[in-house]
Design a protein around this motif. Structure first.
Motif, short mmCIF file in Angstrom:
data_model
loop_
_atom_site.label_atom_id
_atom_site.label_comp_id
_atom_site.label_asym_id
_atom_site.label_seq_id
_atom_site.Cartn_x
_atom_site.Cartn_y
_atom_site.Cartn_z
N HIS A 11 19.88 -9.77 32.33
CA HIS A 11 20.07 -8.19 32.41
C HIS A 11 19.03 -7.47 33.02
O HIS A 11 19.15 -6.71 34.05
N MET A 12 17.90 -7.66 32.43
CA MET A 12 16.72 -6.81 33.21
C MET A 12 16.38 -7.24 34.26
O MET A 12 16.02 -6.59 35.47
N SER A 35 15.45 -18.58 37.81
CA SER A 35 16.11 -18.48 36.54
C SER A 35 16.32 -19.72 35.99
O SER A 35 15.98 -20.65 36.61
N LYS A 36 16.73 -19.84 34.77
CA LYS A 36 16.97 -21.17 34.05
C LYS A 36 18.18 -21.76 34.25
O LYS A 36 18.03 -23.03 34.96
N ARG A 37 19.17 -21.43 34.73
CA ARG A 37 20.65 -21.96 34.93
C ARG A 37 20.98 -21.56 36.33
O ARG A 37 20.41 -20.49 37.19
N SER A 40 22.89 -18.65 37.44
CA SER A 40 22.25 -17.38 37.40
C SER A 40 21.85 -17.24 38.93
O SER A 40 21.82 -16.30 39.56
N THR A 70 10.80 -11.72 32.90
CA THR A 70 11.76 -10.91 32.16
C THR A 70 12.71 -11.85 31.37
O THR A 70 13.78 -11.59 30.97
N VAL A 71 11.97 -13.01 30.84
CA VAL A 71 12.74 -13.94 29.92
C VAL A 71 12.51 -12.89 28.60
O VAL A 71 11.99 -12.25 28.23
N ARG A 72 13.47 -13.75 27.60
CA ARG A 72 13.26 -13.10 26.13
C ARG A 72 11.97 -13.15 25.36
O ARG A 72 11.23 -14.24 25.86
N1 LIG Z 1 17.94 -5.44 27.61
C1 LIG Z 1 17.24 -4.12 27.62
O1 LIG Z 1 17.53 -3.05 27.57
C2 LIG Z 1 15.74 -4.27 27.57
C3 LIG Z 1 14.82 -3.28 27.30
C4 LIG Z 1 13.51 -3.27 27.27
C5 LIG Z 1 13.04 -4.72 27.38
N2 LIG Z 1 13.52 -5.80 27.28
C6 LIG Z 1 12.98 -7.23 27.63
O2 LIG Z 1 13.07 -7.70 28.73
C7 LIG Z 1 13.38 -9.05 28.77
C8 LIG Z 1 14.76 -9.77 28.82
O3 LIG Z 1 15.88 -8.98 28.28
P1 LIG Z 1 17.44 -9.22 29.08
O4 LIG Z 1 18.08 -8.20 28.09
O5 LIG Z 1 17.29 -9.18 30.49
O6 LIG Z 1 17.66 -10.63 28.33
P2 LIG Z 1 18.67 -11.74 28.98
O7 LIG Z 1 19.72 -11.03 29.75
O8 LIG Z 1 19.02 -12.83 27.84
O9 LIG Z 1 17.95 -12.35 30.17
C9 LIG Z 1 16.81 -13.24 30.01
C10 LIG Z 1 17.21 -14.20 31.16
O10 LIG Z 1 15.93 -15.27 30.93
C11 LIG Z 1 16.22 -16.37 31.71
N3 LIG Z 1 15.68 -17.53 31.22
C12 LIG Z 1 15.52 -17.85 29.75
N4 LIG Z 1 14.52 -18.99 29.59
C13 LIG Z 1 14.05 -19.13 31.11
C14 LIG Z 1 13.00 -19.94 31.55
N5 LIG Z 1 12.53 -21.12 30.98
N6 LIG Z 1 12.78 -19.65 32.88
C15 LIG Z 1 13.55 -18.88 33.63
N7 LIG Z 1 14.36 -17.98 33.10
C16 LIG Z 1 14.65 -18.16 32.10
C17 LIG Z 1 17.67 -16.68 31.33
O11 LIG Z 1 18.27 -17.20 32.47
P3 LIG Z 1 19.59 -17.89 32.82
O12 LIG Z 1 20.77 -16.70 32.80
O13 LIG Z 1 19.50 -18.58 34.09
O14 LIG Z 1 19.66 -18.62 31.37
C18 LIG Z 1 18.42 -15.26 31.24
O15 LIG Z 1 18.99 -14.75 32.07
C19 LIG Z 1 13.13 -9.36 27.02
O16 LIG Z 1 11.63 -9.70 26.88
C20 LIG Z 1 13.42 -7.99 26.45
O17 LIG Z 1 12.58 -7.89 25.18
C21 LIG Z 1 14.83 -5.70 27.55
#
Ligand SMILES: NC(=O)c1ccc[n+]([C@@H]2O[C@H](COP(=O)([O-])OP(=O)(O)OC[C@H]3O[C@@H](n4cnc5c(N)ncnc54)[C@H](OP(=O)(O)O)[C@@H]3O)[C@@H](O)[C@H]2O)c1
Length: 266
Positions: A11-12, A35-37, A40, A70-72
């Motif tokens: 998402h981010m 990214s991981k997959r 993506s 921007t990973v979790r």
């Molecule tokens: N969503 C919000 O509103 C929000 C607001 C403030 C802060 N945040 C922060 O932003 C961060 C991301 O949130 P999100 O909502 O974007 O999460 P998300 O949609 O789950 O995205 C995380 C991405 O990280 C990728 N990933 C996981 N492991 C990885 C690795 N080892 N190497 C490379 N890529 C990897 C995944 O890629 P694949 O798709 O390729 O598996 C996934 O698409 C978090 O830390 C969260 O706390 C989010």
């Protein structure tokens, strides 16, 4: 090559790529994504033909000085450990991970670190991105990062001690307000027979207009309540009921969120 690297295309990650490229703050040859997959990365390449896609996080880290992770939160330490060995200490890492402190991040590699809290509303150029620089971040790196994020909305510099509370408002807030809009529209539809979609559309527009009114006039919410809630009127009946019950509801809401914040990324 001095490209901006984005690790994670969720998402981010995708919101930042879209925002930086659509706003023109970065050109297509100035950004790289990993990214991981594979799906993506394919989605990113399809959305932005010509964008640099790194096959691995390390490949990205070798080619970028500013690296936005921007990973979790639970995956952030692993990613930093993975790329640390190919970094020479001159990089500037921006972490989006809630709950992972500057001190923790600085312990994982030798460069400079900034914590950033984005907001989903940046997808439409609105809202505030929170920025908290570590002590080792130089002025030029700080300005560069702030310039990037100001292309997708406002930027507010925040001390780390205030990051949880500020996050609750600017980043979690859109989710809270969306839930309130949903409840108000739903209750009105249930009580009146007004069609649910119509109620939701009216409520959403009202919320946007109220925020714009407060922002543009500089009036406080209290001023607006006084203007709208005339004595003995309909609004007054509603405001009175809310003021009896909402303080307790919101004290509990904030306490639950701060408690959860303290456990994220642990
Ligand atoms: N969503 C919000 O509103 C929000 C607001 C403030 C802060 N945040 C922060 O932003 C961060 C991301 O949130 P999100 O909502 O974007 O999460 P998300 O949609 O789950 O995205 C995380 C991405 O990280 C990728 N990933 C996981 N492991 C990885 C690795 N080892 N190497 C490379 N890529 C990897 C995944 O890629 P694949 O798709 O390729 O598996 C996934 O698409 C978090 O830390 C969260 O706390 C989010």
């Amino acid at each position: 090559m001095d490209r901006v690297g984005i690790i994670g295309y969720g998402h981010m990650g995708s919101m930042l790529v879209n925002g930086f490229l659509s706003s023109g703050v970065l050109g297509i040859d100035e950004i790289m994504v990993a990214s991981k997959r594979q799906e993506s990365m394919d989605a990113c390449a399809a959305a932005w033909p010509g964008i640099g896609i790194a096959r691995t996080n390390r490949e990205l880290a070798r080619q970028c000085r500013l690296i936005i992770i921007t990973v979790r939160p639970q995956e952030t330490r692993g990613v930093l450990n993975e790329i640390a060995s190919v970094m020479d200490g001159d990089e500037h890492v921006v972490s989006l991970a809630a709950g992972i402190s500057l001190e923790d991040l600085e312990g994982l590699f030798s460069g400079s670190v900034t914590r950033v809290v984005p907001t989903a509303t940046s997808a439409v150029g609105q809202g505030t991105t929170l920025v908290c620089h570590g002590r080792q971040v130089g002025m030029l790196d700080a300005l560069r990062a702030e310039g990037l994020f100001s292309s997708i909305g406002n930027v507010a510099l925040v001390d780390e001690v205030n990051l949880p509370a500020a996050t609750l408002l600017s980043s979690c807030g859109p989710g809270l307000l969306a839930a309130i809009i949903e409840e108000l529209a739903g209750a009105t539809a249930r009580a009146s027979g007004l069609e649910a979609g119509r109620a939701l559309a009216l409520t959403t527009e009202m919320a946007a207009a109220t925020a714009a009114y407060l922002r543009e006039t500089g009036k406080t919410p209290g001023d607006l309540v006084e203007e709208v809630a005339t004595g003995g009127g309909v609004t007054e009946a509603g405001v009175q009921r809310l003021r009896e019950r909402l303080p307790g509801v919101f004290d509990g809401t904030v306490a639950a969120m701060l408690e959860r914040y303290g456990t994220v990324g642990k």
